[in-house]
Design an enzyme around this catalytic site. Structure first.
Site, PDB file in Angstrom:
ATOM      1  CB  CYS A  78      19.287 -15.281  18.555  1.00 23.10           C
ATOM      2  SG  CYS A  78      19.837 -16.913  18.194  1.00 23.10           S
ATOM      3  NE  ARG A 138      21.347  -8.920  18.430  1.00 12.23           N
ATOM      4  CZ  ARG A 138      21.571  -8.385  19.623  1.00 12.23           C
ATOM      5  NH1 ARG A 138      21.497  -7.101  19.775  1.00 12.23           N
ATOM      6  NH2 ARG A 138      21.877  -9.147  20.635  1.00 12.23           N
ATOM      7  CD1 TRP A 183      25.173 -16.313  13.893  1.00 15.90           C
ATOM      8  CD2 TRP A 183      25.622 -17.324  15.842  1.00 15.90           C
ATOM      9  NE1 TRP A 183      26.520 -16.572  13.955  1.00 15.90           N
ATOM     10  CE2 TRP A 183      26.821 -17.182  15.132  1.00 15.90           C
ATOM     11  CE3 TRP A 183      25.650 -17.935  17.097  1.00 15.90           C
ATOM     12  CZ2 TRP A 183      28.039 -17.615  15.631  1.00 15.90           C
ATOM     13  CZ3 TRP A 183      26.862 -18.371  17.600  1.00 15.90           C
ATOM     14  CH2 TRP A 183      28.042 -18.206  16.856  1.00 15.90           C
ATOM     15  CG  ASN A 225      17.980 -14.486  21.516  1.00 17.33           C
ATOM     16  OD1 ASN A 225      17.462 -15.083  20.572  1.00 17.33           O
ATOM     17  ND2 ASN A 225      18.108 -13.171  21.556  1.00 17.33           N
ATOM     18  N   GLY A 226      20.129 -18.045  23.377  1.00 18.13           N
ATOM     19  CA  GLY A 226      20.971 -18.646  24.399  1.00 18.13           C
ATOM     20  C   GLY A 226      21.184 -20.124  24.145  1.00 18.13           C
ATOM     21  CD  GLU A 244      40.563  -4.725  15.671  1.00 15.56           C
ATOM     22  OE1 GLU A 244      40.596  -5.763  16.346  1.00 15.56           O
ATOM     23  OE2 GLU A 244      39.525  -4.278  15.164  1.00 15.56           O
ATOM     24  CE  LYS A 278      37.323  -5.442  12.463  1.00 16.07           C
ATOM     25  NZ  LYS A 278      37.513  -5.281  13.831  1.00 16.07           N
ATOM     26  CD  GLU A 335      35.968  -9.330  12.827  1.00 16.67           C
ATOM     27  OE1 GLU A 335      35.262  -9.512  13.810  1.00 16.67           O
ATOM     28  OE2 GLU A 335      36.425  -8.198  12.536  1.00 16.67           O
ATOM     29  CG  HIS A 388      61.640 -16.780  18.212  1.00 19.79           C
ATOM     30  ND1 HIS A 388      62.771 -17.384  18.700  1.00 19.79           N
ATOM     31  CD2 HIS A 388      61.773 -15.455  18.468  1.00 19.79           C
ATOM     32  CE1 HIS A 388      63.546 -16.466  19.260  1.00 19.79           C
ATOM     33  NE2 HIS A 388      62.966 -15.288  19.127  1.00 19.79           N
ATOM     34  CE  LYS A 432      28.490  -4.260  16.242  1.00 18.53           C
ATOM     35  NZ  LYS A 432      29.920  -4.128  15.939  1.00 18.53           N
TER      36      LYS A 432
HETATM   37  N1  HGA Z   1      20.483 -22.425  20.886  1.00 24.15           N
HETATM   38  C1  HGA Z   1      19.473 -21.890  20.010  1.00 24.15           C
HETATM   39  C2  HGA Z   1      19.531 -20.369  19.989  1.00 24.15           C
HETATM   40  C3  HGA Z   1      20.879 -19.885  19.547  1.00 24.15           C
HETATM   41  C4  HGA Z   1      21.202 -18.437  19.860  1.00 24.15           C
HETATM   42  O1  HGA Z   1      20.775 -17.819  20.823  1.00 24.15           O
HETATM   43  N2  HGA Z   1      22.066 -17.811  19.045  1.00 24.15           N
HETATM   44  O2  HGA Z   1      22.435 -16.492  19.277  1.00 24.15           O
HETATM   45  C5  HGA Z   1      19.568 -22.480  18.616  1.00 24.15           C
HETATM   46  O3  HGA Z   1      20.609 -23.010  18.218  1.00 24.15           O
HETATM   47  O4  HGA Z   1      18.562 -22.419  17.914  1.00 24.15           O
END
Ligand code: HGA
Length: 610
Positions: free
Chosen positions: A2, A27, A75, A100-101, A483, A487, A490, A506, A605
């Site tokens: 986010c 990001r 995100w 964010n969080g 790695e 890549k 991803e 194995h 990111k």
């Molecule tokens: N938990 C919140 C914010 C998510 C977040 O920080 N993402 O990087 C949500 O889900 O909206």
């Protein structure tokens, strides 16, 4: 992850907010939104799933005139990717919040707020914050006090910005576990989760520390620490060197960053090798005093940085004679580990904000490590500020979600650590000279590896219809195989696994058939003959191989084996050199598959949530 941007000014700020969000796009995110406070004291908000451009188009159709506002790229962690779940979230048309969080006790708070009569319009954990602040405002007349009372009830991680329709021209922000930086302007002030968002409007920044809150108006910023005491945080002037600029003539940031590696490595080396030794300052002032007593190294990292740590284990034990463990941060932080005497904790992170790695660093302070060192690309990051020692990778801003130049410059930093630890542990002068010489030759060797681009692009179509792939390496090339696999998955979404080639028999040998390409990393090192036997095991079972090999390794290409010759390099730096063709392979396969190379689906990111 986010992104947050907030602004309070005398001018209209929707353009500034949108430009800030655009600059945070790299990001990774799934939806975006903004809210501004208009002159008549109303909050106007727009949210869209998808790209920031869609939000921009929406603002084009419904211009927003406010001079104070907040914006967000989300995100999703809690609740699907929908417009209703996009931020900002607003309580009673008055308290708007971006976050964010993760709020871990959101269910309990939601229950409590529902009982108090609040209606929830989203499935996010974030929405509890705006209702909680609204509720606290009934008990505390001042917005700052209400936010302070609200965040005291939150468990988990947050970087949050709150705007109140009754308090125009003011933003209250709180940081705990998710970074926030304040940008200082003239007659206007800003806040963001990353200074990159604010570089078009200011070069003066103030970084909030854990537990800080700030009261931001047009004319001033007041910061309070976790005890609630007023505190002055240092103001840093940015020279804009971390302004990534554009893609230049490259089609994607990732391709640009792959090609920047020779110069990034040159920067990483500059001034750090003096008289055939690593300069003490490479890890910060006084670092040699800490490093001289180190007998064990514990590396903690995530993703690509973890692979860099795995390479370093081979180097540290073989060259510097120091024992070394490497662990994924999300595991390390939640288990009881044994700390060896005189251990150094080494964290590796491009952003210096990776939530799990940062938590591991903080945990290590209670565990009795002799010291902590971070290998990091962002000098103003939490990890650099909170570690005893820091090695800056100097790769320049990395925008592509799939890390490239950050990885190779991390490896340079780790090789310097080998030298620094080896110097105080009797590493012979000859061996030091050998390592220094190999490092100095590295930029030119990377340039030679980049010349393989056309050859690799030509074989990428052979991967287009594949669903699975296997990467093999031995010794310090095993993490490089890992790695390479990371890549490929991803950015091309092809399932890729990596194995130490000696492990084939194995289990994974059962997977071999003509439908699963096997990619082999084969420099001319002491394990070459062993690796050749593993290659024969694959051939005998009808496998199709792509072997990246030193010419002197004498692999003969045939119908079942394509050989891509990598120019000869010293065994010590081979893990760094062989990374380049694997990056190019994943890039060109992704192009054929038509994926979003710089912002692959579901990924972000700077992973600032755990
Ligand atoms: N938990 C919140 C914010 C998510 C977040 O920080 N993402 O990087 C949500 O889900 O909206």
């Amino acid at each position: 992850m986010c992104g947050i941007v907030g602004a309070t000014s005398e001018r209209r700020i929707s353009e500034i907010l949108l430009e800030g969000l655009k600059r945070l796009e790299y990001r990774g995110y799934d939806s975006a939104g903004l809210a501004v406070l208009s002159e008549n004291g109303q909050i106007e908000s727009l949210r869209r799933t998808g790209k920031v451009q869609e939000l921009k188009d929406a603002v084009g159709e419904h211009p927003l005139g406010g001079t104070t506002g907040i914006a967000h790229t989300r995100w999703a962690t809690h609740g699907g990717v929908t417009e209703a779940n996009a931020h900002p979230h607003i309580s009673n048309d008055c308290i708007a919040v971006v976050h964010n969080g993760i709020i871990e006790n959101h269910s309990k708070l939601r229950e409590k707020l529902r009982e108090l009569g609040y209606e929830f319009r989203s499935d996010t954990d974030t929405e509890v914050i705006c209702h909680l602040v609204h509720h606290e405002k009934q008990q505390h007349a001042d917005l700052f006090d209400a936010v302070q009372a609200a965040v005291k009830q939150l468990d988990g991680a947050y970087g949050t910005v709150v705007m109140d329709c009754q308090d125009p021209g003011r933003l209250v922000v709180a940081r705990s576990g998710s970074p926030l930086v304040i940008g200082l302007g003239i007659g206007e002030n800003f806040v963001a989760s990353d200074q990159l968002a604010l570089l078009p409007v200011t070069r003066k920044f103030m970084y909030l520390e854990e537990g800080d809150m700030a009261d931001i108006t047009r004319t001033g910023v007041k910061v309070y620490d976790k005890s609630g005491s007023r505190i002055e945080r240092a103001i840093h002037e940015s020279d804009g060197q971390y302004d990534a600029g554009g893609k230049g003539n490259y089609r994607h940031f990732m391709l640009k960053e792959i090609h920047e590696q020779p110069s990034a490595v040159r920067n990483a080396l500059e001034g750090r090798l003096v008289d055939g030794k690593v300069s003490g300052n490479a890890f910060g002032e006084g670092s040699m005093d800490v490093l001289k007593d180190i007998e064990h190294v514990q590396i903690v990292a995530c993703g690509t940085s973890y692979h860099a740590g795995m390479v370093a284990r081979y180097w540290l034990e073989a060259l510097a004679g120091v024992s070394c463990n490497v662990e994924i941060a999300s595991e390390f932080r939640y288990r009881q580990s044994h700390v060896h005497p005189n251990s150094l904790l080494v964290t590796i992170s491009q952003s210096g904000e990776t939530a799990d790695t940062l938590a591991a660093l903080r945990l290590s302070k209670e565990l009795g490590y002799k010291g902590s060192l971070t290998i990091c690309n962002v000098s103003t990051s939490s990890m650099v500020r909170e570690s005893d020692l820091a090695y800056m990778t100097r790769a320049g801003t990395e925008i592509g979600v799939a890390s490239t130049k950050a990885f190779t410059t991390q490896l340079v930093g780790l090789m310097m650590l080998v030298l620094a630890l080896g110097q105080s542990r009797g590493l012979s002068g000859d061996k030091q000279q050998h390592i220094v010489g190999a490092l100095k030759a590295l930029p030119a060797k990377l340039e030679e590896a980049l010349l393989l681009s056309d050859e690799i692009e030509a074989l990428a179509p052979e991967f287009a219809d594949k669903f699975h792939s296997l990467f093999l390496g031995r010794g310090s090339q095993y993490p490089i195989a890992m790695e390479g696999a990371l890549k490929l998955k991803e950015i091309s979404y092809i399932h890729a696994e990596a194995y130490a080639a000696g492990e084939l028999k194995h289990g994974p040998l059962a997977l071999i058939d003509a439908e699963m390409p096997v990619i082999v990393v084969a420099p001319n090192d002491e394990l070459l003959e062993k690796l050749k036997s593993n290659v024969e095991e694959v051939r005998a079972r009808g496998g199709i191989m792509y072997v990246f090999a030193d010419k002197d390794a004498h692999f003969q290409g045939d119908a079942s084996m394509r050989v891509i010759n990598v120019s000869h390099c010293d065994e010590l730096i081979a893990p760094i050199v062989y990374t380049i063709p694997l990056q190019l392979l994943s890039y060109f396969v992704a192009i054929i598959k038509g994926t979003d190379v710089d912002q692959p689906r579901n990924l972000a990111k700077s992973v600032t949530v755990e």
